[in-house]
Each structure stands twice: as C-alpha cells, then as structure tokens.
Design an enzyme around this catalytic site. Structure first.
Site, PDB file in Angstrom:
ATOM      1  N   LYS A  90       0.851  -1.191   0.000  1.00 10.47           N
ATOM      2  CA  LYS A  90       0.000   0.000   0.000  1.00 10.47           C
ATOM      3  C   LYS A  90       0.889   1.244   0.000  1.00 10.47           C
ATOM      4  CE  LYS A  90      -4.039   1.899   2.447  1.00 10.47           C
ATOM      5  NZ  LYS A  90      -4.960   1.717   3.596  1.00 10.47           N
ATOM      6  N   SER A 147      -9.834   1.257   2.225  1.00  4.37           N
ATOM      7  CA  SER A 147      -8.955   2.066   1.415  1.00  4.37           C
ATOM      8  C   SER A 147      -7.799   1.294   0.763  1.00  4.37           C
ATOM      9  CB  SER A 147      -8.363   3.184   2.266  1.00  4.37           C
ATOM     10  OG  SER A 147      -7.575   2.660   3.314  1.00  4.37           O
ATOM     11  N   SER A 178     -10.130  -1.036   6.512  1.00  6.11           N
ATOM     12  CA  SER A 178      -9.491  -0.900   5.194  1.00  6.11           C
ATOM     13  C   SER A 178      -8.653  -2.070   4.725  1.00  6.11           C
ATOM     14  CB  SER A 178      -8.632   0.353   5.154  1.00  6.11           C
ATOM     15  OG  SER A 178      -9.450   1.461   4.911  1.00  6.11           O
TER      16      SER A 178
HETATM   17  N1  GLN Z   1     -13.472   3.310   5.313  1.00  2.00           N
HETATM   18  C1  GLN Z   1     -13.053   3.811   6.593  1.00  2.00           C
HETATM   19  C2  GLN Z   1     -12.749   5.272   6.477  1.00  2.00           C
HETATM   20  O1  GLN Z   1     -12.980   5.813   5.461  1.00  2.00           O
HETATM   21  C3  GLN Z   1     -11.861   3.055   7.084  1.00  2.00           C
HETATM   22  C4  GLN Z   1     -10.609   3.502   6.458  1.00  2.00           C
HETATM   23  C5  GLN Z   1      -9.427   2.723   6.924  1.00  2.00           C
HETATM   24  O2  GLN Z   1      -9.551   1.702   7.588  1.00  2.00           O
HETATM   25  N2  GLN Z   1      -8.261   3.263   6.624  1.00  2.00           N
HETATM   26  O3  GLN Z   1     -12.280   5.875   7.384  1.00  2.00           O
END
Ligand code: GLN
Length: 417
Positions: free
Chosen positions: A6, A81, A105
């Site tokens: 990532k 994400s 995410s």
């Molecule tokens: N979808 C969640 C957010 O937008 C989690 C994001 C994540 O775990 N980095 O914050």
C-alpha cells in the site's frame, strides 16, 4: 514471494504518495519498519498499490491518481482504502499484499475481492514509516490468498519496534505452527444483529450462515450474541478518526513535504493554497469535521462522548469474550458495488464499515476470509473477531473453515489471455 505494498508506507528512495497530490514529488529518505522486515524476510516488493487518499475511504475512488477496479468485475470497486493491494492479490499480480486498517481498510477490500485480510492487534505491527491517518486506530496487516500465507506474512512483519512508542513489547508467537489444531469445543459467538441486520444483502447472510454450519460440523460450539453498544461505534469512529486526522494532516503545510502553491504573497496564503490544491474532497471533509469536533465548546459534546462510546465498545467486547472464544459475522454488509454508485453519498460509503470498526475502536484482532459467492456471483467475506493478541486463535479457526470450504474460485479475469 512477491508483494504489493500500500502506497502509504515509506520505502527509502521510492516515491510515496498516500494517494494524495499534497505529497507530489515526495521521496522518503528511509524505510518503514514493515519494509525493513520484508527485506529481511527476502520478500521482493513488486509495486506500490493504489489507495484512497490518506486511507480515507471504502472504495479506492478517493485516490488522486484515479480509482482501482475489482478483478471480479471491472465496473466495480475493489473496496478500500487498501483496494489496490487487495485487487493485486485477487488478480494474481502478487501472492501477497500489505494494507492498513483504521476502520476496516484491510478486511473490507479483502471481502470485496475474495482474498484473506488481517487486521492485527493495535501495536502488533510497527507504524514507523506509515503516513498517519488516525494514530490510535491505524494498523498495518497482510493480504494473501490463503490463511497460511497470511499467517506467514504476519509473522514476518509483526514484532516490537522501539521506533514506535505504541509497539507491544512481546515476542511474536509462531502462528503457522498452531494452524492445524482444529476448532473442537471452541466457543464461537455469532453476532446476531450483523448476520440478519438491516441493509445486509441476502446472499451475504446466506453465505455466512453456511460458514457457521460448517464450523458447527467441525465441532465448534455455536452461540448467538447481541452487542448493543456497537450501533454507536460507527458514529464514534467518525468523530475520533477525523479528529486525529485533522491533527496528523496539519503537517502538510506546503513547507516541508511535496506540493507548494506558487506565488503566494505570504506564508499563510501559501499554506492555504497548498492545502486547497493538495487535498481531495474527502480529506478536506474529515479535516473540517475533526477540527470542529475538537474545538473549544464542542470537544466534550463530540470528541469526549465518542471516547466514552469507545470505552463502552471495549467493555461489550470484554463481556462477550467471557462467553465466547471468538466472534463471527459478515465483514461487509454487501458485495462489491459499482464505481460511482456511492461516491456522492458519504454516509452510504461510511456504512460499509459498520461491522469492521468496533475491532479498531477496541484495538483488537480480526480477520476476513472468503466464504463463497453471493447471488450476484461476487465474493462474500466471513469475519472472525477476537480479543487483542488472539491472532493465533483466529488463524486456527480460519484455517479449519478454509480446509472444510475447499479452494475458492479465481476471479474471471484470470481466465483472460
Ligand atoms: N473506510 C473507513 C474510512 O474511510 C476506514 C478507512 C481505513 O480503515 N483506513 O475511514
């Protein structure tokens, strides 16, 4: 074994963007601890994988460099994400991937792409060299196509690091060694409000129910549990995470890293113009929400209350683990949705993470693994949750289920020449 990383973890001398324009041209002068450990384990990093800007999102549509697509259906999102890493593993570009999980995410994209994803206990994997989103929630973890590969990868990246003040000073247990010990007599608590919950796609419920049957026939003792405070977890998360992000992202001021707006007449104008040009809509939304929630006069009403909810969630988990060894539910309420479908509706997007956020608030461990295809032919993720440092236990349950389930289908993309 090659790995997709990532693009929010620093590699010495390699451009790192966090999916944001504000880091344009930024080349870190050091390796993150995770990258150092991967090098030590002989894992070649084949590429930096796309992500929602600063890991804020559930679809990878918030990347300043364009969306990633789901190998199961290119018109659909891979989740987010960490969507790029999940898609890379699902598509067979790399057998391993690394993501970060602040509210889901790793697990949600794993679920939507039909691969295994692990959100480790807070502090198990070092955050040194990880560009911060919400520091009390962020955790690095593995993607793989099998539970065994995920366990191996976590063994390689976990462990105490004095460069991260929140790193747990404990030995990493050998996860792979315990994989085959079975689930006989293990108490599995099905989170009933999740399996039959409002907004849960029928095909998701059906696949999760089938997985429960399978664990039961392997000798696990299945019970049901309701976790009342969890319905507030999402709201608490969307105060705590933006609050921390507003503070963490204050450092991108046009002076020290990446993008700087030209021709400003003074430093304040330069700050404002750099941040206006550098951050995308979702990041700006969160900075504003977080700054508001932390303001004098609102702090107690919003941020303070959210922290109290966080404590309630932790207590509900503790009570649940008096009765059960692990908890179980779906990872995400639906299968992969279409690109653009939820892009203009932040609340609908936030609901993707209702089942994943509680583990982050509690700093606990959780895993998502494929449990078949829904009525729409898309992968469904089974989520197993445990207390902090229960990774070994979760891997064991996941492995037992995976062996009973048998190999999963590969995305149709694999069949293409
Ligand atoms: N979808 C969640 C957010 O937008 C989690 C994001 C994540 O775990 N980095 O914050």
């Amino acid at each position: 074994m090659p790995l997709a990383l990532k693009d929010i973890l620093c590699i010495d001398g390699v451009r790192t963007t966090a999916g944001s324009k504000i880091l344009e041209g930024y080349v870190p002068p050091y390796d993150s601890t995770v990258v150092k450990k991967l090098r030590g384990a002989g894992v070649p990093i084949v590429g930096k994988a796309n992500l929602d800007e600063f890991a804020m999102g559930s679809s990878t549509e918030n990347s300043a460099y364009g969306p990633s697509r789901n190998p199961w259906d290119l018109a659909r999102v891979p989740g987010g994400s960490s969507g790029g890493s999940a898609a890379a593993v699902s598509a067979g570009f790399a057998p391993l991937g690394i993501g970060t999980d602040t509210g889901g995410s790793i697990r949600q994209p794993a679920s939507l792409c039909g691969v295994v994803g692990v959100k480790p206990t807070y502090g198990l994997v070092s955050r040194y060299g990880l560009l911060a989103f919400a520091s009390s929630l962020d955790q690095v973890g593995p993607f793989a196509r099998t539970v065994e590969d995920a366990a191996l990868l976590l063994e390689a990246i976990a462990g105490h690091d004095r460069m991260d003040a929140t790193s747990i000073p404990e030995e990493v247990p050998p996860y792979v060694k315990g994989l085959e010990s079975g689930v006989k007599g293990l108490r599995v608590g099905v989170v009933s409000d999740w399996v039959e919950g409002e907004g849960v796609q029928p095909g998701v419920t059906e696949r999760v129910r089938a997985a429960i049957e399978s664990l039961s026939s392997l000798g696990a003792e299945i019970g049901e549990i309701s976790l009342p405070s969890f319905r507030y977890a999402l709201s608490a998360y969307y105060l705590i995470a933006p609050a921390e992000c507003s503070s963490n992202l204050a450092r991108y001021d046009g002076v020290r890293w990446g993008l700087r707006a030209p021709e400003a007449k003074d430093v304040v104008e330069m700050n404002v113009r750099s941040r206006t040009a550098g951050f995308g809509d979702e990041v700006k939304r969160r900075i504003m929400l977080g700054t508001y929630a932390l303001s004098a006069g609102y702090y107690d009403a919003y941020y303070g209350k959210a922290q109290q909810v966080r404590t309630l969630v932790i207590r509900d988990f503790e009570k649940a683990y008096e009765r059960f060894d692990v908890l179980l539910g779906p990872t995400s309420p639906t299968t992969a949705f279409k690109i653009g479908e939820k892009a203009d509706d932040p609340l609908a997007m936030y609901l993707n993470d209702v089942f994943t956020i509680p583990s982050n608030l509690a700093g606990a461990a959780a895993i998502s693994l494929p449990c078949g295809l829904a009525e729409d032919g898309l992968p469904v993720g089974l989520q197993l949750l445990g207390p902090p440092m229960s990774e070994g236990l979760l891997f064991k349950v996941a492995y037992a289920y995976e062996q009973a389930r048998g190999p999963v289908d590969a995305p149709p993309l694999w069949g293409r020449s």
